[in-house]
Scaffold this motif. Structure first.
Motif, PDB file in Angstrom:
ATOM      1  N   ARG A 104      -5.988   2.315  -3.670  1.00  0.00           N
ATOM      2  CA  ARG A 104      -5.043   2.899  -2.705  1.00  0.00           C
ATOM      3  C   ARG A 104      -4.429   1.824  -1.818  1.00  0.00           C
ATOM      4  NH1 ARG A 104      -9.172   6.737  -2.166  1.00  0.00           N
ATOM      5  NH2 ARG A 104      -9.778   5.801  -0.175  1.00  0.00           N
ATOM      6  N   ALA A 105      -5.251   0.922  -1.310  1.00  0.00           N
ATOM      7  CA  ALA A 105      -4.762  -0.107  -0.388  1.00  0.00           C
ATOM      8  C   ALA A 105      -3.792  -1.064  -1.071  1.00  0.00           C
ATOM      9  CB  ALA A 105      -5.937  -0.887   0.197  1.00  0.00           C
ATOM     10  N   HIS A 136       0.818  -1.212   0.000  1.00  0.00           N
ATOM     11  CA  HIS A 136       0.000   0.000   0.000  1.00  0.00           C
ATOM     12  C   HIS A 136       0.857   1.269   0.000  1.00  0.00           C
ATOM     13  CE1 HIS A 136       1.094  -0.965   4.088  1.00  0.00           C
ATOM     14  NE2 HIS A 136       0.701   0.217   4.524  1.00  0.00           N
ATOM     15  N   ARG A 137       2.163   1.113   0.166  1.00  0.00           N
ATOM     16  CA  ARG A 137       3.057   2.271   0.191  1.00  0.00           C
ATOM     17  C   ARG A 137       3.780   2.412  -1.152  1.00  0.00           C
ATOM     18  NH1 ARG A 137       6.264   1.053   5.874  1.00  0.00           N
ATOM     19  NH2 ARG A 137       4.416   0.894   7.239  1.00  0.00           N
ATOM     20  N   SER A 191     -11.271   2.282   5.512  1.00  0.00           N
ATOM     21  CA  SER A 191     -10.597   1.904   4.284  1.00  0.00           C
ATOM     22  C   SER A 191      -9.900   0.575   4.482  1.00  0.00           C
ATOM     23  CB  SER A 191      -9.581   2.973   3.872  1.00  0.00           C
ATOM     24  OG  SER A 191     -10.229   4.185   3.580  1.00  0.00           O
ATOM     25  N   GLY A 196      -1.824  -0.169  -3.564  1.00  0.00           N
ATOM     26  CA  GLY A 196      -0.695   0.558  -4.125  1.00  0.00           C
ATOM     27  C   GLY A 196      -0.802   0.818  -5.606  1.00  0.00           C
ATOM     28  N   ARG A 244       0.376  -6.465  -6.415  1.00  0.00           N
ATOM     29  CA  ARG A 244      -0.640  -5.449  -6.107  1.00  0.00           C
ATOM     30  C   ARG A 244      -1.985  -5.826  -6.702  1.00  0.00           C
ATOM     31  NH1 ARG A 244       3.764  -0.592  -6.498  1.00  0.00           N
ATOM     32  NH2 ARG A 244       3.826  -0.171  -4.242  1.00  0.00           N
ATOM     33  N   GLY A 272      -2.797   3.190  -6.865  1.00  0.00           N
ATOM     34  CA  GLY A 272      -3.012   4.619  -7.047  1.00  0.00           C
ATOM     35  C   GLY A 272      -4.439   5.011  -7.315  1.00  0.00           C
ATOM     36  N   THR A 273      -4.940   4.748  -8.500  1.00  0.00           N
ATOM     37  CA  THR A 273      -6.258   5.217  -8.900  1.00  0.00           C
ATOM     38  C   THR A 273      -7.129   4.062  -9.355  1.00  0.00           C
ATOM     39  OG1 THR A 273      -5.655   5.564 -11.228  1.00  0.00           O
ATOM     40  CG2 THR A 273      -5.230   7.386  -9.683  1.00  0.00           C
ATOM     41  N   SER A 294      -6.978  -2.303   4.182  1.00  0.00           N
ATOM     42  CA  SER A 294      -5.520  -2.275   4.212  1.00  0.00           C
ATOM     43  C   SER A 294      -5.027  -3.679   3.949  1.00  0.00           C
ATOM     44  CB  SER A 294      -5.020  -1.793   5.587  1.00  0.00           C
ATOM     45  OG  SER A 294      -5.232  -2.799   6.559  1.00  0.00           O
ATOM     46  N   ASP A 354     -11.733   2.953  -5.649  1.00  0.00           N
ATOM     47  CA  ASP A 354     -10.657   3.892  -5.329  1.00  0.00           C
ATOM     48  C   ASP A 354      -9.954   3.476  -4.042  1.00  0.00           C
ATOM     49  OD1 ASP A 354     -12.921   4.421  -3.830  1.00  0.00           O
ATOM     50  OD2 ASP A 354     -12.630   6.598  -3.825  1.00  0.00           O
ATOM     51  N   ALA A 355     -10.721   2.961  -3.068  1.00  0.00           N
ATOM     52  CA  ALA A 355     -10.116   2.487  -1.824  1.00  0.00           C
ATOM     53  C   ALA A 355      -9.280   1.234  -2.064  1.00  0.00           C
ATOM     54  CB  ALA A 355     -11.205   2.212  -0.780  1.00  0.00           C
TER      55      ALA A 355
END
Length: 333
Positions: free
Chosen positions: A280-281, A221-222, A325, A283, A260, A285-286, A327, A276-277
């Motif tokens: 992000r979780a 996620h980073r 959200s 990694g 990912r 992005g969109t 993770s 979108d969540a």
């Protein structure tokens, strides 16, 4: 669920079906399959005469099956018994799910149910299937093909892959993973082409990169770059590339993207509906990038993937409060 056993059938595929669908699994605390064997004759001589199977039901059992596993053929070019083909056609006519393992695709093709449909078989017999049944849309380079109500597996061991996929379809990813652990078998294996399941990264034969891969999986996620992986491994980016190619058969960037996407798939399977969540979780992005990567690797859009592999709507609503959200710790990574 019923499996037809025919003269000369391979006992391995029968054992796979019995192990996956016939054994009780009280540790899962859920209703399991009602599995039975049937045959056209009271006694069936198995492949090479290793043993004779008795005690299976007659073919009338196939007429009540919602899923019918057809027999494989020791000589795929020898026509199956007419009674077996009639049972397969009756099952197709009433809308039953049809499954074949290995050369069982020849049985489905001989029954006329593969015309215009996607299917696979053992690589050794792929050319013969294409020549004998040109109407089949053959995919010879995959472990299995899911064409909705007709599913075909490649070689004998691919019966395990397809069987676990059926369990995943019927009971969800977590149950399929639990069964795979009991079997001491990989929940997913790379079939070489995109399939309607998440594509895993090739197994790492050498453990030297394993700590780096585990470290990266916990941080999907980073923002992560190849330089970050190289720093973690205490090598230069060029050396990391060489080791990745040698040990995984892919590049660091391709590995990161595949991991990912796999995480995104698991989040969707667990019930997250906000793309979108998920992006992000995982990694990615969109939501747009998530969609592009998912289509590229599975052939399915996020909404189609959710419809196929996600939980029932009621389960989705109760999965998580809307303000939270997901993770990577929400799922088994």
């Amino acid at each position: 669920m019923v499996m037809i056993v025919d003269e000369g059938s391979n006992p391995f595929e029968m054992g796979v079906a019995t192990e996956l669908f016939g054994l009780r699994r009280p540790e899962l605390d859920r209703p399991w399959y009602d599995f039975a064997l049937c045959s056209a004759a009271p006694a069936v001589r198995m492949h090479h005469g290793f043993f004779t199977l008795t005690g299976a039901g007659d073919l009338s059992a196939a007429d009540g099956a919602d899923t019918l596993i057809v027999p494989n053929r020791p000589d795929p070019l020898t026509p199956p018994a007419p009674a077996v083909l009639d049972a397969v056609r009756r099952a197709a006519d009433r809308g039953a799910r049809l499954v074949s393992f290995c050369t069982g695709a020849f049985t489905l093709a001989a029954a006329g149910v593969l015309d215009g449909r996607r299917a696979t078989t053992h690589w050794r017999w792929a050319d013969e299937l294409a020549a004998a049944h040109p109407g089949v849309r053959l995919e010879p380079d995959v472990l299995f093909v899911d064409d909705g109500d007709v599913l075909t597996a490649a070689g004998s061991a691919a019966a395990l892959d397809l069987g676990l996929h059926l369990i995943r379809r019927d009971h969800g990813a977590e149950t399929a993973n639990a069964v795979a652990r009991r079997l001491v078998f990989a929940a997913h294996r790379d079939g070489g082409q995109r399939q309607f399941v998440e594509r895993p990264v090739p197994a790492v034969p050498d453990t030297s990169l394993a700590p780096v891969l585990d470290w990266a999986r916990r941080r999907l996620h980073r923002p992560l770059a190849v330089a970050d992986l190289a720093a973690r491994a205490a090598v230069s980016p060029a050396t990391l590339h060489r080791r990745f190619q040698a040990e995984t058969g892919t590049t660091p960037l391709a590995w990161l993207t595949a991991e990912r996407v796999a995480l995104a798939c698991r989040l969707i399977e667990r019930g997250e509906t906000r793309m979108d969540a998920v992006a992000r979780a995982a990694g990615l992005g969109t939501a747009a990038n998530l969609r592009a990567q998912l289509v590229r690797r599975t052939g399915l859009t996020p909404s189609a993937y959710r419809a196929r592999f996600g939980p029932a709507p009621a389960a989705v609503r109760s999965r998580r409060p809307r303000g939270n959200s997901p993770s990577p710790t929400d799922v088994a990574v």
